[in-house]
Design a protein around this motif. Structure first.
Motif, PDB file in Angstrom:
ATOM      1  N   PRO A 458     -30.675 -27.912   7.952  1.00  0.00           N
ATOM      2  CA  PRO A 458     -29.786 -28.907   8.344  1.00  0.00           C
ATOM      3  C   PRO A 458     -30.260 -29.459   9.723  1.00  0.00           C
ATOM      4  O   PRO A 458     -30.193 -30.711  10.090  1.00  0.00           O
ATOM      5  CB  PRO A 458     -28.393 -28.506   8.336  1.00  0.00           C
ATOM      6  CG  PRO A 458     -28.536 -27.200   7.420  1.00  0.00           C
ATOM      7  CD  PRO A 458     -29.918 -26.819   7.320  1.00  0.00           C
ATOM      8  N   ASP A 462     -31.374 -33.036  11.006  1.00  0.00           N
ATOM      9  CA  ASP A 462     -30.476 -33.775  11.860  1.00  0.00           C
ATOM     10  C   ASP A 462     -31.710 -34.298  13.016  1.00  0.00           C
ATOM     11  O   ASP A 462     -31.258 -35.577  13.407  1.00  0.00           O
ATOM     12  CB  ASP A 462     -29.536 -32.854  12.420  1.00  0.00           C
ATOM     13  CG  ASP A 462     -28.372 -32.640  11.527  1.00  0.00           C
ATOM     14  OD1 ASP A 462     -28.289 -33.518  10.470  1.00  0.00           O
ATOM     15  OD2 ASP A 462     -27.607 -31.554  11.693  1.00  0.00           O
ATOM     16  N   SER A 494     -30.037 -36.301  -0.879  1.00  0.00           N
ATOM     17  CA  SER A 494     -29.025 -35.479  -0.791  1.00  0.00           C
ATOM     18  C   SER A 494     -28.476 -34.677   0.522  1.00  0.00           C
ATOM     19  O   SER A 494     -27.611 -34.026   0.878  1.00  0.00           O
ATOM     20  CB  SER A 494     -29.336 -34.046  -1.860  1.00  0.00           C
ATOM     21  OG  SER A 494     -30.427 -33.297  -1.448  1.00  0.00           O
ATOM     22  N   HIS A 495     -29.614 -34.872   1.526  1.00  0.00           N
ATOM     23  CA  HIS A 495     -29.352 -34.518   2.742  1.00  0.00           C
ATOM     24  C   HIS A 495     -28.637 -35.310   3.567  1.00  0.00           C
ATOM     25  O   HIS A 495     -28.085 -34.936   4.800  1.00  0.00           O
ATOM     26  CB  HIS A 495     -30.842 -34.220   3.537  1.00  0.00           C
ATOM     27  CG  HIS A 495     -31.388 -32.956   2.924  1.00  0.00           C
ATOM     28  ND1 HIS A 495     -31.910 -32.749   1.714  1.00  0.00           N
ATOM     29  CD2 HIS A 495     -31.786 -31.759   3.501  1.00  0.00           C
ATOM     30  CE1 HIS A 495     -32.390 -31.669   1.359  1.00  0.00           C
ATOM     31  NE2 HIS A 495     -32.430 -31.112   2.632  1.00  0.00           N
ATOM     32  N   VAL A 496     -28.622 -36.635   3.151  1.00  0.00           N
ATOM     33  CA  VAL A 496     -28.051 -37.749   4.204  1.00  0.00           C
ATOM     34  C   VAL A 496     -26.434 -37.631   3.947  1.00  0.00           C
ATOM     35  O   VAL A 496     -25.740 -37.647   2.848  1.00  0.00           O
ATOM     36  CB  VAL A 496     -28.584 -39.231   3.456  1.00  0.00           C
ATOM     37  CG1 VAL A 496     -27.885 -40.304   4.418  1.00  0.00           C
ATOM     38  CG2 VAL A 496     -30.017 -39.309   3.719  1.00  0.00           C
ATOM     39  N   THR A 497     -25.910 -37.387   5.294  1.00  0.00           N
ATOM     40  CA  THR A 497     -24.447 -37.307   5.489  1.00  0.00           C
ATOM     41  C   THR A 497     -23.855 -38.771   5.755  1.00  0.00           C
ATOM     42  O   THR A 497     -24.699 -39.592   6.301  1.00  0.00           O
ATOM     43  CB  THR A 497     -24.062 -36.231   6.452  1.00  0.00           C
ATOM     44  OG1 THR A 497     -24.615 -36.628   7.717  1.00  0.00           O
ATOM     45  CG2 THR A 497     -24.578 -34.834   6.010  1.00  0.00           C
ATOM     46  N   PRO A 498     -22.714 -38.966   5.774  1.00  0.00           N
ATOM     47  CA  PRO A 498     -21.989 -40.189   6.587  1.00  0.00           C
ATOM     48  C   PRO A 498     -22.394 -40.377   7.650  1.00  0.00           C
ATOM     49  O   PRO A 498     -22.687 -41.488   8.125  1.00  0.00           O
ATOM     50  CB  PRO A 498     -20.620 -40.060   6.200  1.00  0.00           C
ATOM     51  CG  PRO A 498     -20.380 -39.020   5.024  1.00  0.00           C
ATOM     52  CD  PRO A 498     -21.643 -38.166   5.196  1.00  0.00           C
ATOM     53  N   ALA A 499     -22.584 -39.166   8.673  1.00  0.00           N
ATOM     54  CA  ALA A 499     -22.899 -39.694   9.940  1.00  0.00           C
ATOM     55  C   ALA A 499     -24.223 -40.061   9.982  1.00  0.00           C
ATOM     56  O   ALA A 499     -24.662 -40.872  10.908  1.00  0.00           O
ATOM     57  CB  ALA A 499     -22.822 -38.146  10.856  1.00  0.00           C
ATOM     58  N   HIS A 500     -25.217 -39.618   9.151  1.00  0.00           N
ATOM     59  CA  HIS A 500     -26.462 -40.045   9.186  1.00  0.00           C
ATOM     60  C   HIS A 500     -26.711 -41.556   8.844  1.00  0.00           C
ATOM     61  O   HIS A 500     -27.425 -42.251   9.338  1.00  0.00           O
ATOM     62  CB  HIS A 500     -27.467 -39.142   8.004  1.00  0.00           C
ATOM     63  CG  HIS A 500     -27.670 -37.899   8.723  1.00  0.00           C
ATOM     64  ND1 HIS A 500     -27.790 -36.784   7.560  1.00  0.00           N
ATOM     65  CD2 HIS A 500     -27.899 -37.129   9.555  1.00  0.00           C
ATOM     66  CE1 HIS A 500     -27.970 -35.618   8.302  1.00  0.00           C
ATOM     67  NE2 HIS A 500     -27.772 -35.785   9.516  1.00  0.00           N
ATOM     68  N   ARG A 501     -25.843 -41.770   7.760  1.00  0.00           N
ATOM     69  CA  ARG A 501     -25.733 -43.435   7.347  1.00  0.00           C
ATOM     70  C   ARG A 501     -25.459 -44.124   8.553  1.00  0.00           C
ATOM     71  O   ARG A 501     -26.105 -45.293   8.689  1.00  0.00           O
ATOM     72  CB  ARG A 501     -24.892 -43.554   6.088  1.00  0.00           C
ATOM     73  CG  ARG A 501     -25.348 -42.651   4.944  1.00  0.00           C
ATOM     74  CD  ARG A 501     -24.417 -42.944   3.800  1.00  0.00           C
ATOM     75  NE  ARG A 501     -24.339 -44.324   3.536  1.00  0.00           N
ATOM     76  CZ  ARG A 501     -23.432 -44.815   2.441  1.00  0.00           C
ATOM     77  NH1 ARG A 501     -22.660 -43.947   1.839  1.00  0.00           N
ATOM     78  NH2 ARG A 501     -23.226 -46.031   2.165  1.00  0.00           N
ATOM     79  N   ALA A 528     -22.456 -41.408  -1.369  1.00  0.00           N
ATOM     80  CA  ALA A 528     -21.540 -40.788  -0.288  1.00  0.00           C
ATOM     81  C   ALA A 528     -21.504 -39.336  -0.698  1.00  0.00           C
ATOM     82  O   ALA A 528     -21.269 -39.026  -1.949  1.00  0.00           O
ATOM     83  CB  ALA A 528     -20.215 -41.346  -0.082  1.00  0.00           C
ATOM     84  N   ARG A 529     -21.688 -38.406   0.206  1.00  0.00           N
ATOM     85  CA  ARG A 529     -21.538 -37.214  -0.138  1.00  0.00           C
ATOM     86  C   ARG A 529     -20.183 -36.584   0.072  1.00  0.00           C
ATOM     87  O   ARG A 529     -19.349 -37.138   0.790  1.00  0.00           O
ATOM     88  CB  ARG A 529     -22.491 -36.125   0.856  1.00  0.00           C
ATOM     89  CG  ARG A 529     -23.925 -36.565   0.545  1.00  0.00           C
ATOM     90  CD  ARG A 529     -24.852 -35.655   1.722  1.00  0.00           C
ATOM     91  NE  ARG A 529     -24.399 -34.312   1.508  1.00  0.00           N
ATOM     92  CZ  ARG A 529     -24.933 -33.190   2.278  1.00  0.00           C
ATOM     93  NH1 ARG A 529     -25.839 -33.633   3.376  1.00  0.00           N
ATOM     94  NH2 ARG A 529     -24.563 -32.186   2.190  1.00  0.00           N
TER      95      ARG A 529
END
Length: 529
Positions: A458, A462, A494-501, A528-529
């Protein structure tokens, strides 16, 4: 001799040939290449049909002192060591190679007017195996008498050193009876048979016992039954003459440790230089003669003189490399030296491997202005397969930090990432790229890493997203950058989080990136995860 048609082959086929041409351990290196191809779950695995068709295709060549024009199968244009390793590989993986492919290669090999005896013998074994498929299984590689001798030998070693008993399980009766079943070393889908898997896993473990076994069998000096336990545990390949040299070789590091502890016995730089000079005078001429001579022995076995590489200090090793002129020697000699390193036991320490990576390759790679020759590629592949971490630290990192275009260097790193490096070292390369400012020439390296689709920690993912967001304005018109963001959003969805988006959306809103609207649409489509 350069083979221009190699560049026309598919990358897995080309890499397999580079591995086969890497010296006496080329068969093992090629087996690792096949396992990587299967591990990556490419459709259908390795294409034996395409590989065979490419090698059986006829190619014009010049023969003899008169340079008469002739047409030969490409197989016969390969170096002899490559042909030998190829047929050895076919023996090991015959279970997964289509019989028609083996027959085609055998027919092509028979067209050689002066065949190599080794290649001919391996071909006869393959032919015998094909003929015996329908009638009866091939005879075991070991006779009953040989198996009994090995059992007695292993029992003797286990009694002398009980803690080594577990490592001798490869000589159990069941596995000895299956010693001839090397054809099953690989199964479709990348799975290996249990026996072959154990033999590969124990290859490095029993490498340290190999010389000990030879001493018991052939009754070399110093292997008397009455020798004490300390004598049994001596370094493999060590003789009485080598031990005296090792005591000299160890003087410099021991003294350095005393200096670090503040103890008496500090030695001056002059004394260190004298130690290095003495070491070179003792071992350099013999190694240089072995490296330069052209004989079957030097291509079939590791010279015992090379064992001193495992016991010398970094300064001694640098001096030896300088004496042997390894940084500028012909690339054919480089391949021979790397093939010795691949088969050397015990393995070199990290420090020694780092010194050799710098001495052997750094200058050559940084000065590349055209694609590397097959000899250089074979040497790089064989060294990288065994000493990946020092290779990445000493060679890949300077290439990534080198200013300028570096087109050939970038292509080389991409090829190593795509085909040679194990997952841990693929991640290491990515972390090295992210340590330096991204440039247009480094984007293909990141794309090659993501193309492997290895799991990323992770924190590393990041850092990748953060770097892409921060440097988005610098790549406003870059298609490579757009491909990179696309790869992140598709391969690592699957690694993309809301923060990444939110970070990526803000970076794309404030930039003029190529394919901006397509990237924004793709980003909105990430669940969205």
């Amino acid at each position: 001799m350069e083979l221009p048609w190699l560049k026309l082959l598919a990358q897995p086929c080309r890499l397999l040939l580079h591995a086969l041409a890497s010296g006496p351990s080329g068969t093992l290196a090629a087996l690792r290449v096949l396992q990587r191809v299967q591990t990556r779950e490419e459709p259908g695995g390795f294409s034996w049909q395409g590989f065979t068709a490419a090698l059986c295709m006829e190619e014009p060549t010049l023969e003899g002192p008169e340079e008469a024009l002739a047409v030969k199968p490409r197989l016969l244009l390969l170096p002899v060591v490559c042909q030998r390793n190829l047929f050895s590989l076919l023996q090991a993986v015959a279970a997964v190679v289509p019989a028609d492919c083996i027959r085609q290669l055998l027919r092509a090999a028979r067209g050689d007017p002066s065949p190599d005896p080794w290649v001919q013998a391996l071909g006869d074994l393959l032919q015998r195996g094909l003929q015996g498929e329908e009638s009866s299984p091939p005879p075991p590689a070991l006779t009953a008498a040989c198996r009994q001798q090995l059992r007695c030998l292993c029992r003797k070693i286990a009694q002398r050193k009980p803690e080594g008993r577990r490592k001798l399980n490869w000589c159990s009766s069941e596995q000895l009876g299956a010693a001839g079943d090397a054809a099953g070393s690989l199964l479709p889908g990348g799975k290996r048979k249990k026996v072959s898997e154990e033999s590969l896993e124990l290859d490095e473990e029993r490498g340290g016992k190999r010389v000990l076994l030879e001493e018991v069998v052939f009754d070399l000096p110093g292997s008397q039954d009455g020798e004490d336990k300390a004598g049994v545990e001596e370094m493999p390949g060590e003789t009485a003459g080598d031990r005296s040299a090792q005591s000299t070789a160890g003087a410099a590091p021991e003294s350095s440790q005393q200096d670090a502890a503040g103890e008496p016995g500090r030695i001056s730089q002059t004394e260190v230089a004298a130690e290095v000079q003495s070491f070179i005078q003792m071992h350099g001429p013999r190694l240089k003669m072995l490296l330069l001579q052209e004989s079957n022995r030097s291509e079939q076995s590791v010279p015992p003189e090379l064992c001193i590489l495992s016991n010398c200090s970094a300064s001694q090793l640098e001096g030896l490399c300088s004496f042997l002129q390894l940084s500028t020697c012909p690339e054919q000699l480089l391949v021979r030296f790397c093939s010795w390193l691949l088969a050397l036991t015990p393995d070199l320490s990290y420090a020694s491997a780092a010194v050799l990576a710098e001495q052997l390759f750094l200058k050559r790679v940084l000065s590349l202005s055209q694609p590397p020759s097959r000899h250089l590629m074979a040497a790089l592949t064989s060294f990288c397969s065994k000493y990946s971490q020092p290779f990445c630290r000493v060679l890949v990192a300077p290439v990534l930090q080198e200013p300028g275009e570096g087109v050939e260097q970038t292509k080389l790193v991409c090829e190593l990432v795509e085909e040679c490096l194990e997952p841990d070292y693929v991640r290491l390369v990515l972390s090295q790229v992210l340590e330096v400012p991204l440039s247009e020439r480094l984007l293909p390296v990141v794309l090659a890493v993501l193309g492997r689709q290895e799991a990323l920690p992770p924190e590393l993912f990041d850092l990748l997203v953060l770097t892409l967001c921060r440097q988005a304005p610098a790549f406003a018109t870059s298609l490579s950058y757009a491909k990179l963001v696309t790869a992140v959003l598709t391969m690592y969805q699957s690694h993309v989080t809301p923060a990444h988006r939110s970070r990526l959306a803000a970076a794309l809103d404030g930039s003029n990136a190529a394919l901006k609207k397509s990237l924004q649409a793709m980003l909105e489509g990430v669940p969205a995860r």
